[in-house]
Design an enzyme around this catalytic site. Structure first.
Site, PDB file in Angstrom:
ATOM      1  N   HIS A  97       0.857  -1.188   0.000  1.00 17.43           N
ATOM      2  CA  HIS A  97       0.000   0.000   0.000  1.00 17.43           C
ATOM      3  C   HIS A  97       0.894   1.239   0.000  1.00 17.43           C
ATOM      4  CE1 HIS A  97      -3.739  -2.174   0.653  1.00 17.43           C
ATOM      5  NE2 HIS A  97      -3.151  -2.874   1.615  1.00 17.43           N
ATOM      6  N   HIS A 107      -0.633  -6.567  -5.308  1.00 16.86           N
ATOM      7  CA  HIS A 107      -0.652  -7.848  -4.594  1.00 16.86           C
ATOM      8  C   HIS A 107       0.028  -8.893  -5.461  1.00 16.86           C
ATOM      9  CE1 HIS A 107      -2.774 -11.817  -4.647  1.00 16.86           C
ATOM     10  NE2 HIS A 107      -2.411 -11.809  -3.381  1.00 16.86           N
ATOM     11  N   ARG A 111       2.581 -20.011  -4.670  1.00 18.90           N
ATOM     12  CA  ARG A 111       2.374 -21.020  -3.641  1.00 18.90           C
ATOM     13  C   ARG A 111       2.440 -22.426  -4.235  1.00 18.90           C
ATOM     14  NH1 ARG A 111      -2.050 -18.296  -5.101  1.00 18.90           N
ATOM     15  NH2 ARG A 111      -3.825 -19.465  -5.922  1.00 18.90           N
TER      16      ARG A 111
END
Length: 300
Positions: A97, A107, A111
């Site tokens: 931010h 963002h 994973r």
């Protein structure tokens, strides 16, 4: 933990280090503070947060590796055959931010997930991507962002960028608002086609490509003058970020359902935000123009 999970974890730990170093250099003043944590049910992580910097009001870069049983509902919603199984999940997730409203919020997440049930072969998959949420968009910035995304996808197939861009537009969509969260990027999940090495290479390229996509935008916009009007609009639009993360985001749901560390999971929320009832930007204002960017379109 399997050899494949070891390989993914080693890369992800190093990725967290590289991204944090690059963001500290870009900010020039603030430094990340690390909070290492352990999960009672298995695993743990390193939460790193940088606050009140010259450029970044708050940036969080999380690494985690958790394991346990049973799989939480968010992980089995699309794989009912895995209900009741055990899992290993490792990843890096970040949300930035910036202070200046002319620098977008962003963002990224990469994973690896492995699941098994007794008597069955383990299954694995990768997921991730990155997306951009501007308040005052510039076509130059959005084209650069998508240009980097398309270039890193190119070695993996002619249709990869188009598929994962579309998936991003559809995933980061606020149905109750009828708008995308931002201008998109890449999103993929359940990736295992082509074997582990191919999927690992693609995920590596996405994780490392994030800085190539984001930092040039920071460099172009960090010194753009702004006033109270722009700041108030930024804080208002950050409310949409809160709405998406708490209502729709699968990563947030998985973290909470799997007994993850709450502070680390909710690190993605902005440090300051405001809500205003029935706010409507003035016609033909810079703020009103944002709405035209919150619809999927081709950028490159």
């Amino acid at each position: 933990m399997s050899e494949q999970a070891d390989i993914a974890e080693s890369f992800l730990r190093g990725l967290q280090d590289r991204i944090c170093t690059a963001l500290e250099q870009a900010d020039g003043e603030a430094r990340f503070v690390e909070d290492a944590w352990q999960r009672a049910a298995g695993g743990g992580g390193r939460t790193r947060v940088m606050r009140e910097g010259a450029v970044f009001e708050q940036a969080g870069v999380n690494f985690s590796r958790v394991a346990g049983s049973p799989l939480p509902p968010s992980a089995t919603a699309h794989r009912p055959d895995l209900v009741g199984g055990s899992f290993i999940a490792t990843g890096v997730s970040l949300v930035i931010h910036p202070r200046n409203p002319y620098i977008p919020t962003t963002h990224a997440n990469v994973r690896y997930f492995e699941a098994s049930r007794e008597g069955a072969e383990p299954v694995w998959w990768f997921g991730g991507g990155f997306d951009l949420t501007p308040y005052y968009p510039f076509d130059e910035d959005v084209r650069h962002w998508h240009g980097v995304a398309k270039a890193l996808c190119a070695p993996y197939g002619d249709d990869v960028y188009e598929r994962y861009k579309k998936w991003c537009d559809e995933y980061f969509y606020l149905k109750h608002r009828g708008e995308t969260r931002g201008v998109g990027g890449l999103f993929y999940d359940d990736m295992n086609e082509g074997g582990f090495d191919r999927c690992m290479d693609f995920t590596r390229d996405v994780g490392q490509g994030f800085l190539d996509a984001f930092l040039p935008i920071v460099g172009r916009r960090r010194d753009t003058p702004y006033g109270e009007r722009e700041r108030e609009f930024q804080l208002y639009r950050r409310g949409r970020y809160v709405e998406f993360n708490l209502v729709y985001d699968r990563g947030t749901l998985f973290g909470l359902q799997s007994g993850g560390r709450t502070e680390s999971i909710l690190m993605s929320l902005p440090p300051r935000v405001r809500f205003e009832y029935a706010f409507t930007p003035a016609p033909d204002s810079a703020e009103a123009k944002l709405a035209e960017y919150l619809k999927p379109r081709d950028w490159v």
